[in-house]
Scaffold this motif. Structure first.
Motif, PDB file in Angstrom:
ATOM      1  N   LEU A 152      55.099  38.023  71.911  1.00 45.10           N
ATOM      2  CA  LEU A 152      54.856  37.252  72.726  1.00 45.10           C
ATOM      3  C   LEU A 152      53.620  36.935  73.610  1.00 45.10           C
ATOM      4  CD1 LEU A 152      55.236  33.477  73.201  1.00 45.10           C
ATOM      5  CD2 LEU A 152      57.416  34.826  74.690  1.00 45.10           C
ATOM      6  N   TRP A 153      52.603  36.817  73.430  1.00 47.72           N
ATOM      7  CA  TRP A 153      51.002  36.511  73.871  1.00 47.72           C
ATOM      8  C   TRP A 153      50.719  35.626  74.939  1.00 47.72           C
ATOM      9  CZ3 TRP A 153      47.708  40.722  70.708  1.00 47.72           C
ATOM     10  CH2 TRP A 153      48.282  41.319  70.638  1.00 47.72           C
ATOM     11  N   PHE A 154      49.753  35.728  75.721  1.00 46.12           N
ATOM     12  CA  PHE A 154      49.552  34.145  76.083  1.00 46.12           C
ATOM     13  C   PHE A 154      48.088  33.802  76.343  1.00 46.12           C
ATOM     14  CE2 PHE A 154      53.459  35.880  77.610  1.00 46.12           C
ATOM     15  CZ  PHE A 154      54.251  34.667  77.697  1.00 46.12           C
ATOM     16  N   GLY A 155      47.710  33.063  76.132  1.00 44.43           N
ATOM     17  CA  GLY A 155      46.470  32.739  76.211  1.00 44.43           C
ATOM     18  C   GLY A 155      45.824  32.058  75.051  1.00 44.43           C
ATOM     19  N   SER A 156      44.406  32.132  74.368  1.00 44.66           N
ATOM     20  CA  SER A 156      43.766  32.077  72.989  1.00 44.66           C
ATOM     21  C   SER A 156      44.439  30.930  73.045  1.00 44.66           C
ATOM     22  CB  SER A 156      44.029  32.447  72.019  1.00 44.66           C
ATOM     23  OG  SER A 156      43.053  32.277  70.842  1.00 44.66           O
ATOM     24  N   ALA A 157      44.425  29.919  71.876  1.00 41.36           N
ATOM     25  CA  ALA A 157      44.045  29.078  71.703  1.00 41.36           C
ATOM     26  C   ALA A 157      45.141  27.829  72.358  1.00 41.36           C
ATOM     27  CB  ALA A 157      44.271  28.727  69.774  1.00 41.36           C
ATOM     28  N   SER A 158      46.295  28.878  72.890  1.00 37.43           N
ATOM     29  CA  SER A 158      47.124  28.010  73.347  1.00 37.43           C
ATOM     30  C   SER A 158      47.225  28.067  75.236  1.00 37.43           C
ATOM     31  CB  SER A 158      48.172  28.574  73.169  1.00 37.43           C
ATOM     32  OG  SER A 158      49.702  28.360  73.053  1.00 37.43           O
ATOM     33  N   GLY A 159      45.831  27.952  75.904  1.00 34.34           N
ATOM     34  CA  GLY A 159      45.744  28.194  77.055  1.00 34.34           C
ATOM     35  C   GLY A 159      45.720  28.467  77.762  1.00 34.34           C
ATOM     36  N   THR A 160      46.294  28.887  78.598  1.00 37.09           N
ATOM     37  CA  THR A 160      46.403  29.402  80.281  1.00 37.09           C
ATOM     38  C   THR A 160      47.870  28.619  80.856  1.00 37.09           C
ATOM     39  OG1 THR A 160      43.869  29.967  80.500  1.00 37.09           O
ATOM     40  CG2 THR A 160      46.168  30.523  82.271  1.00 37.09           C
ATOM     41  N   PRO A 161      48.649  29.811  80.465  1.00 34.37           N
ATOM     42  CA  PRO A 161      50.168  29.402  81.111  1.00 34.37           C
ATOM     43  C   PRO A 161      50.638  28.942  82.378  1.00 34.37           C
ATOM     44  CG  PRO A 161      50.125  31.539  80.519  1.00 34.37           C
ATOM     45  CD  PRO A 161      49.269  30.939  80.781  1.00 34.37           C
ATOM     46  N   ASP A 162      50.729  28.202  83.032  1.00 35.51           N
ATOM     47  CA  ASP A 162      50.789  27.534  83.970  1.00 35.51           C
ATOM     48  C   ASP A 162      52.566  27.086  84.881  1.00 35.51           C
ATOM     49  OD1 ASP A 162      51.770  25.028  83.147  1.00 35.51           O
ATOM     50  OD2 ASP A 162      49.570  24.242  83.487  1.00 35.51           O
ATOM     51  N   SER A 163      52.100  26.827  85.871  1.00 34.40           N
ATOM     52  CA  SER A 163      54.107  26.110  86.294  1.00 34.40           C
ATOM     53  C   SER A 163      54.328  25.211  85.223  1.00 34.40           C
ATOM     54  CB  SER A 163      53.651  25.747  87.665  1.00 34.40           C
ATOM     55  OG  SER A 163      53.056  24.245  87.680  1.00 34.40           O
ATOM     56  N   THR A 164      54.246  24.576  83.822  1.00 33.68           N
ATOM     57  CA  THR A 164      54.558  23.981  82.933  1.00 33.68           C
ATOM     58  C   THR A 164      55.231  25.096  82.529  1.00 33.68           C
ATOM     59  OG1 THR A 164      53.494  23.176  82.326  1.00 33.68           O
ATOM     60  CG2 THR A 164      52.859  21.864  83.952  1.00 33.68           C
ATOM     61  N   THR A 165      55.619  25.598  82.044  1.00 36.03           N
ATOM     62  CA  THR A 165      55.260  26.358  81.205  1.00 36.03           C
ATOM     63  C   THR A 165      56.955  26.932  81.168  1.00 36.03           C
ATOM     64  OG1 THR A 165      53.298  27.737  80.528  1.00 36.03           O
ATOM     65  CG2 THR A 165      55.073  28.620  79.368  1.00 36.03           C
ATOM     66  N   PRO A 166      57.935  27.028  80.344  1.00 34.67           N
ATOM     67  CA  PRO A 166      59.424  27.186  80.335  1.00 34.67           C
ATOM     68  C   PRO A 166      59.040  28.612  80.336  1.00 34.67           C
ATOM     69  CG  PRO A 166      58.924  25.900  79.252  1.00 34.67           C
ATOM     70  CD  PRO A 166      57.605  26.011  79.386  1.00 34.67           C
ATOM     71  N   THR A 167      59.715  29.140  81.607  1.00 34.84           N
ATOM     72  CA  THR A 167      60.149  30.735  81.266  1.00 34.84           C
ATOM     73  C   THR A 167      61.401  30.867  81.319  1.00 34.84           C
ATOM     74  OG1 THR A 167      60.673  30.479  83.833  1.00 34.84           O
ATOM     75  CG2 THR A 167      58.446  30.759  82.958  1.00 34.84           C
ATOM     76  N   GLY A 168      61.706  31.764  81.088  1.00 34.57           N
ATOM     77  CA  GLY A 168      63.460  33.016  81.057  1.00 34.57           C
ATOM     78  C   GLY A 168      64.104  32.595  79.152  1.00 34.57           C
ATOM     79  N   GLU A 169      65.333  32.732  79.676  1.00 31.26           N
ATOM     80  CA  GLU A 169      65.643  32.872  78.313  1.00 31.26           C
ATOM     81  C   GLU A 169      65.631  31.963  77.482  1.00 31.26           C
ATOM     82  OE1 GLU A 169      69.690  34.698  75.823  1.00 31.26           O
ATOM     83  OE2 GLU A 169      69.263  35.526  77.743  1.00 31.26           O
ATOM     84  N   GLY A 170      65.492  30.882  77.734  1.00 28.72           N
ATOM     85  CA  GLY A 170      65.852  29.014  76.926  1.00 28.72           C
ATOM     86  C   GLY A 170      65.132  29.250  76.396  1.00 28.72           C
ATOM     87  N   ASN A 171      63.617  29.889  76.494  1.00 28.50           N
ATOM     88  CA  ASN A 171      62.208  29.777  76.291  1.00 28.50           C
ATOM     89  C   ASN A 171      62.629  30.724  75.357  1.00 28.50           C
ATOM     90  OD1 ASN A 171      60.342  28.102  75.260  1.00 28.50           O
ATOM     91  ND2 ASN A 171      58.988  28.859  76.749  1.00 28.50           N
ATOM     92  N   ALA A 172      63.095  31.423  74.055  1.00 28.23           N
ATOM     93  CA  ALA A 172      62.248  32.684  73.600  1.00 28.23           C
ATOM     94  C   ALA A 172      62.135  32.252  71.801  1.00 28.23           C
ATOM     95  CB  ALA A 172      63.314  33.625  73.825  1.00 28.23           C
ATOM     96  N   PHE A 173      61.215  33.255  72.050  1.00 31.64           N
ATOM     97  CA  PHE A 173      61.162  33.873  70.614  1.00 31.64           C
ATOM     98  C   PHE A 173      61.612  34.092  70.028  1.00 31.64           C
ATOM     99  CE2 PHE A 173      57.405  36.922  67.906  1.00 31.64           C
ATOM    100  CZ  PHE A 173      57.917  35.749  67.004  1.00 31.64           C
ATOM    101  N   GLU A 174      63.237  33.459  69.231  1.00 38.43           N
ATOM    102  CA  GLU A 174      63.719  34.531  69.044  1.00 38.43           C
ATOM    103  C   GLU A 174      63.925  34.938  67.197  1.00 38.43           C
ATOM    104  OE1 GLU A 174      67.816  32.481  69.390  1.00 38.43           O
ATOM    105  OE2 GLU A 174      66.547  30.773  70.643  1.00 38.43           O
ATOM    106  N   VAL A 175      64.257  36.123  67.151  1.00 35.93           N
ATOM    107  CA  VAL A 175      63.954  36.931  65.652  1.00 35.93           C
ATOM    108  C   VAL A 175      65.657  37.121  65.359  1.00 35.93           C
ATOM    109  CG1 VAL A 175      63.143  38.985  64.702  1.00 35.93           C
ATOM    110  CG2 VAL A 175      61.705  37.375  66.906  1.00 35.93           C
TER     111      VAL A 175
END
Length: 184
Positions: A152-175
């Protein structure tokens, strides 16, 4: 279940998370599969790929990469920055040397349910699957053993994360699982 979620460091910056099998597991050819649910938001960049680093070359098979933070104008995300597309790409000599095949697949919201991403890697062909259905075949020879990466990286075509990017376990990449099969 493995969960990787957006998190900030002590300075407030988002930091990349990478899990790999480099030095522990590698394989040449076979079927590789992951069942996962993807995170949402500006800047998130979940991926599942195979990689090698023989000498100066960096062959790579991207089984799944998603960039929902690009929003609806990018084709990767919807207006709420939910992932509604992902891509598969084959890089025989590394991502700086041009790809041998690429396809972005439009999908339902990949954060709403689990989906299965896979590749059948043969000596002269790679066939990519989404929920058991093939969607891309690339005819190119790739013979270097590769190891697995989940990130789970940040940036590239997804833009720069900011204050609107949900953090924490509730927004997980679940495998749910990652599997690798060898051919007999």
């Amino acid at each position: 279940m493995l969960k990787i979620w957006p998190q900030r460091d002590a300075s407030g910056n988002f930091f990349n998370r990478t899990l790999d099998t480099d030095g522990k597991f590698q394989q040449r050819y076979g079927y590789f599969e992951m069942q996962a649910k993807l995170p949402i938001g500006k800047g998130v960049w979940p991926a599942f790929w195979l990689f090698a680093h023989p000498g100066d070359r960096r062959p790579e098979i991207d089984i799944m990469e998603a960039y929902p933070g690009g929003g609806p104008n990018s084709g990767w995300g919807d207006s709420s920055l939910h992932p509604v597309a992902f891509a598969a790409t084959v890089w025989p000599n590394g991502s700086s040397n041009g790809n041998a095949g690429f396809r972005m697949l439009q999908t339902p919201d990949l954060s709403a349910a689990f989906h299965v991403y896979g590749v059948k890697w043969e000596a002269n062909r790679q066939t990519f699957y989404f929920d058991g259905q093939p969607f891309l075949t690339v005819n190119v020879s790739m013979g270097d053993p590769m190891y697995l990466l989940l990130d789970l990286w940040f940036g590239s075509a997804s833009g720069t994360p900011d204050s609107t990017t949900p953090t924490g376990e509730g927004n997980a990449f679940e495998v749910n699982y990652v599997r690798a099969w060898q051919f007999r």
